[in-house]
Design a protein around this motif. Structure first.
Motif, PDB file in Angstrom:
ATOM      1  N   LEU A   1       1.211  -1.348   0.193  1.00 48.15           N
ATOM      2  CA  LEU A   1       0.442   0.010   0.139  1.00 48.15           C
ATOM      3  C   LEU A   1       0.915   1.258   0.397  1.00 48.15           C
ATOM      4  N   GLU A   2       0.447   2.482  -0.623  1.00 47.76           N
ATOM      5  CA  GLU A   2       1.908   3.050  -0.992  1.00 47.76           C
ATOM      6  C   GLU A   2       0.143   4.682  -1.244  1.00 47.76           C
ATOM      7  N   VAL A   3       0.314   5.502  -0.634  1.00 48.80           N
ATOM      8  CA  VAL A   3      -0.170   6.825   0.170  1.00 48.80           C
ATOM      9  C   VAL A   3       0.538   7.663  -0.250  1.00 48.80           C
ATOM     10  N   LYS A   4       0.251   8.404  -1.484  1.00 51.35           N
ATOM     11  CA  LYS A   4       1.279   9.782  -1.199  1.00 51.35           C
ATOM     12  C   LYS A   4       0.220  11.581  -1.804  1.00 51.35           C
ATOM     13  N   ASN A   5       0.729  11.845  -0.896  1.00 51.67           N
ATOM     14  CA  ASN A   5       0.369  13.443  -0.516  1.00 51.67           C
ATOM     15  C   ASN A   5      -1.260  13.576  -0.754  1.00 51.67           C
ATOM     16  N   LEU A   6      -1.861  12.795   0.449  1.00 47.32           N
ATOM     17  CA  LEU A   6      -3.640  12.972  -0.484  1.00 47.32           C
ATOM     18  C   LEU A   6      -4.341  13.253   0.613  1.00 47.32           C
ATOM     19  N   THR A   7      -5.097  15.302  -0.023  1.00 45.24           N
ATOM     20  CA  THR A   7      -5.585  15.608   0.083  1.00 45.24           C
ATOM     21  C   THR A   7      -7.445  14.909  -0.158  1.00 45.24           C
ATOM     22  N   LYS A   8      -8.037  15.576   0.841  1.00 50.14           N
ATOM     23  CA  LYS A   8      -9.740  15.633   0.772  1.00 50.14           C
ATOM     24  C   LYS A   8      -9.958  17.072   1.506  1.00 50.14           C
ATOM     25  N   SER A   9     -10.716  17.284   0.591  1.00 52.36           N
ATOM     26  CA  SER A   9     -11.514  18.315   1.147  1.00 52.36           C
ATOM     27  C   SER A   9     -12.992  18.369   1.177  1.00 52.36           C
ATOM     28  N   PHE A  10     -14.553  19.008   2.040  1.00 51.90           N
ATOM     29  CA  PHE A  10     -15.720  18.652   1.752  1.00 51.90           C
ATOM     30  C   PHE A  10     -15.726  20.775   1.740  1.00 51.90           C
ATOM     31  N   GLY A  11     -15.794  20.879   0.101  1.00 53.79           N
ATOM     32  CA  GLY A  11     -16.213  22.387   0.277  1.00 53.79           C
ATOM     33  C   GLY A  11     -15.025  22.942   0.937  1.00 53.79           C
ATOM     34  N   ALA A  12     -15.127  24.112   1.938  1.00 55.64           N
ATOM     35  CA  ALA A  12     -13.786  25.054   1.953  1.00 55.64           C
ATOM     36  C   ALA A  12     -12.966  24.071   3.302  1.00 55.64           C
ATOM     37  N   THR A  13     -13.403  23.023   3.852  1.00 53.78           N
ATOM     38  CA  THR A  13     -12.966  22.684   5.057  1.00 53.78           C
ATOM     39  C   THR A  13     -11.682  21.315   4.358  1.00 53.78           C
ATOM     40  N   GLU A  14     -10.484  21.362   4.901  1.00 58.16           N
ATOM     41  CA  GLU A  14      -9.462  20.535   4.449  1.00 58.16           C
ATOM     42  C   GLU A  14      -9.545  19.359   5.354  1.00 58.16           C
ATOM     43  N   VAL A  15      -9.285  18.382   5.212  1.00 60.50           N
ATOM     44  CA  VAL A  15      -9.893  17.193   6.335  1.00 60.50           C
ATOM     45  C   VAL A  15      -8.030  16.316   6.055  1.00 60.50           C
ATOM     46  N   LEU A  16      -8.253  16.077   4.850  1.00 61.04           N
ATOM     47  CA  LEU A  16      -6.912  15.652   4.517  1.00 61.04           C
ATOM     48  C   LEU A  16      -5.653  16.344   4.002  1.00 61.04           C
ATOM     49  N   LYS A  17      -4.865  16.834   4.848  1.00 65.08           N
ATOM     50  CA  LYS A  17      -3.920  17.958   4.032  1.00 65.08           C
ATOM     51  C   LYS A  17      -2.625  17.070   4.222  1.00 65.08           C
ATOM     52  N   GLY A  18      -2.846  16.374   2.877  1.00 65.41           N
ATOM     53  CA  GLY A  18      -0.927  15.894   2.297  1.00 65.41           C
ATOM     54  C   GLY A  18      -0.787  14.638   2.789  1.00 65.41           C
ATOM     55  N   ILE A  19      -0.798  13.804   2.834  1.00 61.76           N
ATOM     56  CA  ILE A  19      -0.853  12.317   3.355  1.00 61.76           C
ATOM     57  C   ILE A  19      -0.240  11.265   2.981  1.00 61.76           C
ATOM     58  N   THR A  20       1.270  10.934   3.488  1.00 62.12           N
ATOM     59  CA  THR A  20       2.273  10.280   2.663  1.00 62.12           C
ATOM     60  C   THR A  20       2.420   8.811   3.848  1.00 62.12           C
ATOM     61  N   PHE A  21       2.360   8.109   3.215  1.00 60.31           N
ATOM     62  CA  PHE A  21       3.041   6.785   4.155  1.00 60.31           C
ATOM     63  C   PHE A  21       2.938   5.290   3.277  1.00 60.31           C
ATOM     64  N   GLU A  22       3.612   3.952   3.625  1.00 57.31           N
ATOM     65  CA  GLU A  22       3.283   3.119   2.695  1.00 57.31           C
ATOM     66  C   GLU A  22       3.281   1.983   3.910  1.00 57.31           C
ATOM     67  N   LEU A  23       2.771   0.854   3.591  1.00 54.22           N
ATOM     68  CA  LEU A  23       2.786  -0.373   4.004  1.00 54.22           C
ATOM     69  C   LEU A  23       3.304  -1.775   3.330  1.00 54.22           C
ATOM     70  N   GLU A  24       4.206  -2.059   4.127  1.00 59.74           N
ATOM     71  CA  GLU A  24       4.960  -3.426   3.751  1.00 59.74           C
ATOM     72  C   GLU A  24       3.183  -4.681   3.817  1.00 59.74           C
ATOM     73  N   GLU A  25       3.324  -5.651   2.913  1.00 62.16           N
ATOM     74  CA  GLU A  25       2.556  -6.891   2.937  1.00 62.16           C
ATOM     75  C   GLU A  25       3.202  -7.619   4.097  1.00 62.16           C
ATOM     76  N   GLY A  26       2.268  -8.168   4.738  1.00 59.46           N
ATOM     77  CA  GLY A  26       2.413  -8.982   5.971  1.00 59.46           C
ATOM     78  C   GLY A  26       2.457  -7.977   7.124  1.00 59.46           C
ATOM     79  N   LYS A  27       2.261  -6.895   7.260  1.00 63.42           N
ATOM     80  CA  LYS A  27       2.640  -5.704   8.082  1.00 63.42           C
ATOM     81  C   LYS A  27       0.763  -5.458   8.677  1.00 63.42           C
ATOM     82  N   VAL A  28       0.869  -4.886  10.454  1.00 61.98           N
ATOM     83  CA  VAL A  28       0.022  -4.066  10.276  1.00 61.98           C
ATOM     84  C   VAL A  28       0.255  -2.920  11.259  1.00 61.98           C
ATOM     85  N   LEU A  29      -1.116  -2.054  10.574  1.00 65.27           N
ATOM     86  CA  LEU A  29      -1.094  -0.397  10.857  1.00 65.27           C
ATOM     87  C   LEU A  29      -1.886  -0.268  11.345  1.00 65.27           C
ATOM     88  N   SER A  30      -2.053   0.487  12.430  1.00 73.05           N
ATOM     89  CA  SER A  30      -2.826   1.167  12.805  1.00 73.05           C
ATOM     90  C   SER A  30      -3.199   2.819  12.892  1.00 73.05           C
TER      91      SER A  30
END
Length: 260
Positions: free
Chosen positions: A4-33
């Protein structure tokens, strides 16, 4: 290798920015909380990865296949990306079981619908349905419900219903399984059985992303922990680093409040 690779993810609802550039990776077989206060963006992040919300910008890759890329604007290409989400399984907070189907019926339903779309369905119908039935029974057994196959949701406890929803997700053979607060709809005495089931999946090396408010569980089961605050990743690292010896002042304040 990152599944899993997430790069510079943003999400806005109207003028409200809820996600502000999320970036991370997860390797196979691992658990992320993923932890954080209400409104920090945890569930929105999960919903964007799963396609229940459309991110504003960024890129998401699952099992080396792109599932979202804001640079792709062609409608046909965007539709094609949706097929790649078959590698993702999601367990909801509220179980989302169909009351008119038994535990076995709830687990087989999606597989039967997929089988009907196969061009050879009429020729192999009996064989396919038998295989679907075996698969569903296997996963219901894996979550400890072999004796509840013919029970309807109203005849099951909340913990048992949640285990049916886990079996349903597993039966579709996802590469990654996502949990959105899997114990939030349960009474405290039922929480333990769900956490035990997830621990077993972790021991089986199932790749998982878990949004949770169970700090002790996150410490016990996770390979990595993300602490989100106000739409950003404020801290990320091992459970020991984030939950025991956090470096970020906001993380420390969150954990201190939570422990009280």
């Amino acid at each position: 290798m990152a599944i899993l690779e997430v790069k510079n993810l943003t999400k806005s609802f109207g003028a409200t920015e809820v996600l502000k550039g999320i970036t991370f990776e997860l390797e196979e077989g691992k658990v992320l909380s993923v932890i954080g206060s209400s409104g920090s963006g945890k569930t929105t992040l999960l919903r964007c990865i799963n396609g229940l919300e459309t991110a504003t910008s960024g890129k998401i890759t699952v099992n080396s296949q792109t599932v979202f890329d804001s640079d792709i604007t062609d409608k046909k290409e965007i539709k094609a990306l949706g097929k790649n989400r078959q590698n993702i399984g999601l367990v909801f907070q509220q179980f989302n079981l169909f009351p008119q189907y038994t535990a076995l019926g709830n687990v087989t339903l999606a597989m039967k619908l997929a089988a009907k779309r196969r061009p050879d369905y009429k020729q192999k119908k009996k064989e396919l349905l038998e295989e679907i039935d075996r698969t569903a029974k296997y996963f219901l057994g894996k979550v400890g419900l072999s004796d509840k196959l013919d029970f309807y949701p109203c005849q099951l406890s909340g913990g048992q219903q949640q285990r049916v929803s886990i079996a349903r997700a597993l039966a579709l053979n996802p590469k990654i399984l996502f949990f959105d607060e899997p114990t939030s709809a349960l009474d405290p005495e039922l929480t333990g059985e769900i956490l035990k089931t997830i621990r077993q999946l972790a021991e089986d090396r199932m790749t998982m992303v878990i949004v949770t408010h169970e700090m002790n569980f996150a410490k016990d089961v996770s390979d990595e922990v993300i602490f989100m605050d106000n739409g950003v990743i404020a801290e990320m690292g091992s459970p020991e680093d984030v939950l025991v010896n956090p470096k970020n002042e906001r993380t420390r304040a969150f954990l201190n409040t939570y422990q009280k």
